[in-house]
Design an enzyme around this catalytic site. Structure first.
Site, mmCIF file in Angstrom:
data_model
loop_
_atom_site.group_PDB
_atom_site.id
_atom_site.type_symbol
_atom_site.label_atom_id
_atom_site.label_comp_id
_atom_site.label_asym_id
_atom_site.label_seq_id
_atom_site.Cartn_x
_atom_site.Cartn_y
_atom_site.Cartn_z
ATOM 1 N N HIS A 1 -5.785 3.389 -12.331
ATOM 2 C CA HIS A 1 -6.253 2.097 -11.933
ATOM 3 C C HIS A 1 -6.525 1.157 -13.473
ATOM 4 O O HIS A 1 -6.928 2.094 -14.470
ATOM 5 C CB HIS A 1 -7.388 1.705 -11.388
ATOM 6 C CG HIS A 1 -8.326 0.660 -11.200
ATOM 7 N ND1 HIS A 1 -8.134 -0.211 -10.412
ATOM 8 C CD2 HIS A 1 -9.369 0.075 -12.182
ATOM 9 C CE1 HIS A 1 -8.801 -1.331 -10.972
ATOM 10 N NE2 HIS A 1 -9.585 -1.016 -11.864
ATOM 11 N N TYR B 1 -13.668 -1.580 -4.563
ATOM 12 C CA TYR B 1 -12.550 -2.257 -4.016
ATOM 13 C C TYR B 1 -13.043 -3.573 -3.123
ATOM 14 O O TYR B 1 -11.919 -3.761 -2.516
ATOM 15 C CB TYR B 1 -11.648 -1.443 -3.452
ATOM 16 C CG TYR B 1 -10.859 -0.737 -4.542
ATOM 17 C CD1 TYR B 1 -9.898 -1.046 -5.377
ATOM 18 C CD2 TYR B 1 -10.908 0.699 -4.273
ATOM 19 C CE1 TYR B 1 -9.051 -0.505 -6.171
ATOM 20 C CE2 TYR B 1 -10.015 1.713 -5.378
ATOM 21 C CZ TYR B 1 -9.146 0.983 -6.170
ATOM 22 O OH TYR B 1 -8.090 1.565 -6.792
ATOM 23 N N GLU C 1 -16.142 -3.769 -13.597
ATOM 24 C CA GLU C 1 -15.515 -2.509 -13.357
ATOM 25 C C GLU C 1 -16.565 -1.676 -14.261
ATOM 26 O O GLU C 1 -16.655 -0.563 -13.781
ATOM 27 C CB GLU C 1 -14.304 -2.408 -13.315
ATOM 28 C CG GLU C 1 -13.706 -3.204 -11.925
ATOM 29 C CD GLU C 1 -12.212 -3.190 -12.191
ATOM 30 O OE1 GLU C 1 -11.480 -2.957 -13.124
ATOM 31 O OE2 GLU C 1 -11.766 -3.856 -11.446
HETATM 32 P P1 DAT Z 1 -3.281 -2.582 -8.982
HETATM 33 O O1 DAT Z 1 -3.979 -1.373 -8.813
HETATM 34 O O2 DAT Z 1 -2.216 -2.791 -9.562
HETATM 35 O O3 DAT Z 1 -4.305 -3.560 -9.705
HETATM 36 P P2 DAT Z 1 -4.087 -4.115 -6.590
HETATM 37 O O4 DAT Z 1 -5.394 -4.407 -7.487
HETATM 38 O O5 DAT Z 1 -3.323 -5.075 -5.969
HETATM 39 O O6 DAT Z 1 -3.327 -3.207 -7.615
HETATM 40 O O7 DAT Z 1 -4.382 -3.105 -5.402
HETATM 41 C C1 DAT Z 1 -5.418 -1.862 -5.594
HETATM 42 C C2 DAT Z 1 -4.977 -0.701 -5.021
HETATM 43 O O8 DAT Z 1 -4.755 -1.036 -3.841
HETATM 44 C C3 DAT Z 1 -3.790 -0.262 -5.625
HETATM 45 O O9 DAT Z 1 -3.436 0.177 -6.785
HETATM 46 C C4 DAT Z 1 -3.018 0.692 -4.449
HETATM 47 C C5 DAT Z 1 -3.504 -0.056 -3.355
HETATM 48 N N1 DAT Z 1 -2.636 -1.294 -2.521
HETATM 49 C C6 DAT Z 1 -2.278 -2.327 -3.032
HETATM 50 N N2 DAT Z 1 -1.301 -2.924 -2.424
HETATM 51 C C7 DAT Z 1 -1.020 -2.193 -1.782
HETATM 52 C C8 DAT Z 1 -0.037 -2.140 -0.309
HETATM 53 N N3 DAT Z 1 0.778 -3.187 -0.102
HETATM 54 N N4 DAT Z 1 0.147 -0.839 0.118
HETATM 55 C C9 DAT Z 1 -0.750 0.125 0.008
HETATM 56 N N5 DAT Z 1 -1.672 0.215 -0.978
HETATM 57 C C10 DAT Z 1 -1.614 -0.885 -1.530
HETATM 58 MG MG MG Z 2 -6.192 -4.491 -9.039
#
Ligand code: DAT
Ligand code: MG
Length: 142
Positions: free
Chosen positions: A116, A50, A127
């Site tokens: 994910h 991440y 990934e």
């Molecule tokens: P996705 O998993 O839909 O690709 P992302 O890449 O924006 O979403 O974020 C990765 C992960 O991080 C997501 O599955 C959950 C966490 N996350 C993202 N935005 C968040 C938020 N605003 N509050 C808490 N956790 C969050």
């Molecule tokens: Mg993502």
């Protein structure tokens, strides 16, 4: 176009015995599992995976959650697999996820959101390589 994407069933969903249900949804959507493994992420592995989110307010809780129990990681293959997988998963925030998607049905919150899925060809390649070597990927003959 035939594509590959990377998928995680997160600790909340593994803990609730949802692996079979989620695999069923992938296969019903035309996504074939061509590599899979269960593991318990270390903090280092989770932080590396991440890395794009480092510094964001949700980063530390995200790492804590992702290392809280075993996960399933898999490579999915199919027509337009990256977009199709994201469709089956639903929006990051389960309150915004379309009815019938995995996150609408199973996610407890934005953080504990069950699954994910890679969001682009570039992230899918990174990934997949983060967890699997070429020899782990099983070529489908039918
Ligand atoms: P996705 O998993 O839909 O690709 P992302 O890449 O924006 O979403 O974020 C990765 C992960 O991080 C997501 O599955 C959950 C966490 N996350 C993202 N935005 C968040 C938020 N605003 N509050 C808490 N956790 C969050
Ligand atoms: Mg993502």
């Amino acid at each position: 176009m035939l594509e590959r994407t990377f998928s995680i069933i997160k600790p909340d969903a593994v803990g609730r015995n949802l692996i079979g249900d989620i695999y069923h949804r992938f296969e019903n959507a035309g996504l074939s599992i061509i590599a899979a493994r269960m593991l318990h992420l270390t903090r280092e592995q989770a932080e590396g995976f991440y890395a794009e989110h480092k510094g964001k307010p949700f980063f530390d809780p995200l790492i804590k959650f992702m290392t809280s129990g075993p996960i399933m990681v898999q490579v999915l293959e199919g027509e337009d697999a990256i977009r199709r997988h994201r469709e089956v998963i639903g929006a990051t925030d389960p309150k915004k996820a379309q009815a019938g998607t995995i996150r609408a049905d199973y996610a407890a919150s934005v953080q504990q959101n069950a699954v994910h899925g890679s969001d682009s060809v570039t992230s899918a390649e990174r990934e997949i390589a983060y967890f699997f070597s070429d020899e782990d990927i099983c070529i489908r003959t039918r």
